[in-house]
Design a protein around this motif. Structure first.
Motif, PDB file in Angstrom:
ATOM      1  N   ALA A  68       0.801  -1.228   0.000  1.00  0.00           N
ATOM      2  CA  ALA A  68       0.000   0.000   0.000  1.00  0.00           C
ATOM      3  C   ALA A  68       0.833   1.277   0.000  1.00  0.00           C
ATOM      4  O   ALA A  68       0.369   2.313  -0.471  1.00  0.00           O
ATOM      5  N   GLY A  69       2.056   1.245   0.541  1.00  0.00           N
ATOM      6  CA  GLY A  69       2.842   2.468   0.583  1.00  0.00           C
ATOM      7  C   GLY A  69       4.290   2.203   0.935  1.00  0.00           C
ATOM      8  O   GLY A  69       4.644   1.142   1.454  1.00  0.00           O
ATOM      9  N   ILE A  70       5.143   3.175   0.640  1.00  0.00           N
ATOM     10  CA  ILE A  70       6.578   3.066   0.921  1.00  0.00           C
ATOM     11  C   ILE A  70       7.117   4.448   1.292  1.00  0.00           C
ATOM     12  O   ILE A  70       6.767   5.452   0.662  1.00  0.00           O
ATOM     13  N   VAL A  71       7.945   4.468   2.337  1.00  0.00           N
ATOM     14  CA  VAL A  71       8.654   5.680   2.745  1.00  0.00           C
ATOM     15  C   VAL A  71      10.131   5.336   2.800  1.00  0.00           C
ATOM     16  O   VAL A  71      10.531   4.404   3.496  1.00  0.00           O
ATOM     17  N   THR A  72      10.956   6.047   2.057  1.00  0.00           N
ATOM     18  CA  THR A  72      12.398   5.832   2.093  1.00  0.00           C
ATOM     19  C   THR A  72      13.072   7.016   2.763  1.00  0.00           C
ATOM     20  O   THR A  72      12.538   8.126   2.807  1.00  0.00           O
ATOM     21  N   GLY A  73      14.258   6.778   3.303  1.00  0.00           N
ATOM     22  CA  GLY A  73      14.986   7.853   3.979  1.00  0.00           C
ATOM     23  C   GLY A  73      16.319   7.361   4.470  1.00  0.00           C
ATOM     24  O   GLY A  73      16.842   6.346   3.990  1.00  0.00           O
ATOM     25  N   GLY A  74      16.872   8.046   5.454  1.00  0.00           N
ATOM     26  CA  GLY A  74      18.165   7.636   5.972  1.00  0.00           C
ATOM     27  C   GLY A  74      19.269   7.883   4.972  1.00  0.00           C
ATOM     28  O   GLY A  74      19.200   8.784   4.131  1.00  0.00           O
ATOM     29  N   LEU A  75      20.298   7.053   5.032  1.00  0.00           N
ATOM     30  CA  LEU A  75      21.499   7.236   4.216  1.00  0.00           C
ATOM     31  C   LEU A  75      21.552   6.208   3.097  1.00  0.00           C
ATOM     32  O   LEU A  75      21.651   5.013   3.359  1.00  0.00           O
ATOM     33  N   PRO A  76      21.493   6.639   1.827  1.00  0.00           N
ATOM     34  CA  PRO A  76      21.682   5.691   0.730  1.00  0.00           C
ATOM     35  C   PRO A  76      23.144   5.305   0.625  1.00  0.00           C
ATOM     36  O   PRO A  76      24.032   6.153   0.723  1.00  0.00           O
ATOM     37  N   VAL A  77      23.408   4.001   0.447  1.00  0.00           N
ATOM     38  CA  VAL A  77      24.789   3.532   0.381  1.00  0.00           C
ATOM     39  C   VAL A  77      24.943   2.547  -0.775  1.00  0.00           C
ATOM     40  O   VAL A  77      23.985   1.888  -1.186  1.00  0.00           O
ATOM     41  N   ARG A  78      26.164   2.449  -1.267  1.00  0.00           N
ATOM     42  CA  ARG A  78      26.460   1.460  -2.293  1.00  0.00           C
ATOM     43  C   ARG A  78      26.338   0.062  -1.694  1.00  0.00           C
ATOM     44  O   ARG A  78      26.654  -0.146  -0.514  1.00  0.00           O
ATOM     45  N   PRO A  79      25.884  -0.907  -2.480  1.00  0.00           N
ATOM     46  CA  PRO A  79      25.668  -2.247  -1.913  1.00  0.00           C
ATOM     47  C   PRO A  79      26.935  -2.948  -1.435  1.00  0.00           C
ATOM     48  O   PRO A  79      26.861  -3.854  -0.608  1.00  0.00           O
ATOM     49  N   ASP A  80      28.106  -2.521  -1.957  1.00  0.00           N
ATOM     50  CA  ASP A  80      29.349  -3.162  -1.531  1.00  0.00           C
ATOM     51  C   ASP A  80      30.013  -2.433  -0.366  1.00  0.00           C
ATOM     52  O   ASP A  80      31.106  -2.810   0.067  1.00  0.00           O
ATOM     53  N   SER A  81      29.339  -1.396   0.167  1.00  0.00           N
ATOM     54  CA  SER A  81      29.935  -0.626   1.256  1.00  0.00           C
ATOM     55  C   SER A  81      29.451  -1.083   2.628  1.00  0.00           C
ATOM     56  O   SER A  81      29.894  -0.543   3.650  1.00  0.00           O
ATOM     57  N   VAL A  82      28.560  -2.053   2.662  1.00  0.00           N
ATOM     58  CA  VAL A  82      28.014  -2.530   3.924  1.00  0.00           C
ATOM     59  C   VAL A  82      27.646  -4.002   3.770  1.00  0.00           C
ATOM     60  O   VAL A  82      27.268  -4.442   2.674  1.00  0.00           O
ATOM     61  N   ASP A  83      27.801  -4.778   4.843  1.00  0.00           N
ATOM     62  CA  ASP A  83      27.329  -6.156   4.846  1.00  0.00           C
ATOM     63  C   ASP A  83      25.839  -6.113   5.173  1.00  0.00           C
ATOM     64  O   ASP A  83      25.444  -5.942   6.330  1.00  0.00           O
ATOM     65  N   MET A  84      25.018  -6.234   4.144  1.00  0.00           N
ATOM     66  CA  MET A  84      23.572  -6.064   4.314  1.00  0.00           C
ATOM     67  C   MET A  84      22.973  -7.000   5.343  1.00  0.00           C
ATOM     68  O   MET A  84      21.985  -6.682   5.986  1.00  0.00           O
ATOM     69  N   ARG A  85      23.557  -8.180   5.494  1.00  0.00           N
ATOM     70  CA  ARG A  85      23.003  -9.149   6.437  1.00  0.00           C
ATOM     71  C   ARG A  85      22.976  -8.598   7.852  1.00  0.00           C
ATOM     72  O   ARG A  85      22.122  -8.953   8.662  1.00  0.00           O
TER      73      ARG A  85
END
Length: 267
Positions: free
Chosen positions: A169-186
């Motif tokens: 029904a809806g989406i809100v994005t925010g915070g800090l966008p980062v490259r996928p290889d700059s953080v261990d997403m897990r």
């Protein structure tokens, strides 16, 4: 497979239920022969109705990504639905509660693609290479079909949920966008607050061990229909908390640590 006329009628019921903010009863109760393919057929017909009214597809969502949710729904894979342009809300905004029927909020990561992904054969490494950045996201889910039957109190089946835009029904994005290889997403974690009280916490590893696995699954799942994920698409990777119910006036905030915060209020 349900007859085409039935599929069209059920999609129209959902379309009207959303406009009227009145839930309909379980399709699977009236049509016990209903299958997952029927659910997606109804969903595609509802998308067609929305596109005819001028809506634009801006991405996709993936749901039922945690093992616990799959077991509770008695399925062995996630589900999916489109993200339409009118589902996107600004970080820090006041969101009209009257847009929804019974909204709940989930914590996720969103992938913004810089390159297309076309199955079959898409891998998690393809997803990471195609992703321009990931960003914290809150998904607002809703139920145009009753979550529990008004008489029997039986929970709706996965066919019903898939028909109902996978509860999207809806989406809100925010915070800090980062490259996928700059953080261990897990190991990306988040705390979800409602009116200043922590309601849920979770780690993104709860999403299929790695959220990018869901995006790869989606690209491969839609390939037989001649569809693909496109550059610029926003893909919600799946929730790593349980949904938290919302009421008018509630303020939600999610703290993602180094990736920052998201907040909004229902008015």
């Amino acid at each position: 497979m349900l007859p085409l006329k039935t599929i069209q009628d059920l999609a129209l019921q959902l379309h009207q239920a959303e406009k009227d903010r009145t839930q309909v009863r379980h399709f699977s109760q009236a049509h016990p022969e209903m299958t997952i393919e029927d659910g997606y057929a109804i969903q595609r017909e509802w998308v067609r109705l929305k596109l005819a009214e001028g809506r634009v597809i801006k991405g996709r969502k993936i749901g039922l990504t945690s093992r616990a949710m799959q077991q509770s729904s008695q399925i062995t894979e996630p589900d999916y639905a489109p993200l339409l342009d009118d589902m996107f809300f600004e970080q820090g905004s006041d969101i009209p509660f009257t847009r929804f029927i019974a909204p709940r909020v989930e914590v996720e990561l969103a992938f913004v693609l810089g390159k297309p992904l076309k199955g079959p054969g898409v891998t998690v490494f393809d997803v990471l290479a195609a992703t321009e950045y990931i960003t914290p996201a809150l998904e607002i889910i809703d139920a145009r079909i009753e979550q529990f039957d008004r008489d029997t109190k039986a929970p709706r089946k996965v066919f019903d949920t898939i028909s109902d835009f996978a509860a999207n029904a809806g989406i809100v994005t925010g915070g800090l966008p980062v490259r996928p290889d700059s953080v261990d997403m897990r190991w990306v974690g988040a705390m979800l607050y409602r009116n200043g009280v922590i309601e849920e916490t979770g780690l993104a590893a709860g999403v299929l061990n790695h959220p990018a696995n869901g995006v790869a699954w989606l690209a491969n799942k839609i390939a037989p229909y001649g569809e693909q994920l496109n550059a610029g698409d926003v893909v919600l990777g799946g929730s790593f908390t349980r949904p938290v119910s919302a009421a008018q006036g509630d303020t939600f905030q999610a703290d993602y640590g180094k990736l920052g915060q998201i907040a909004f209020r229902f008015v």
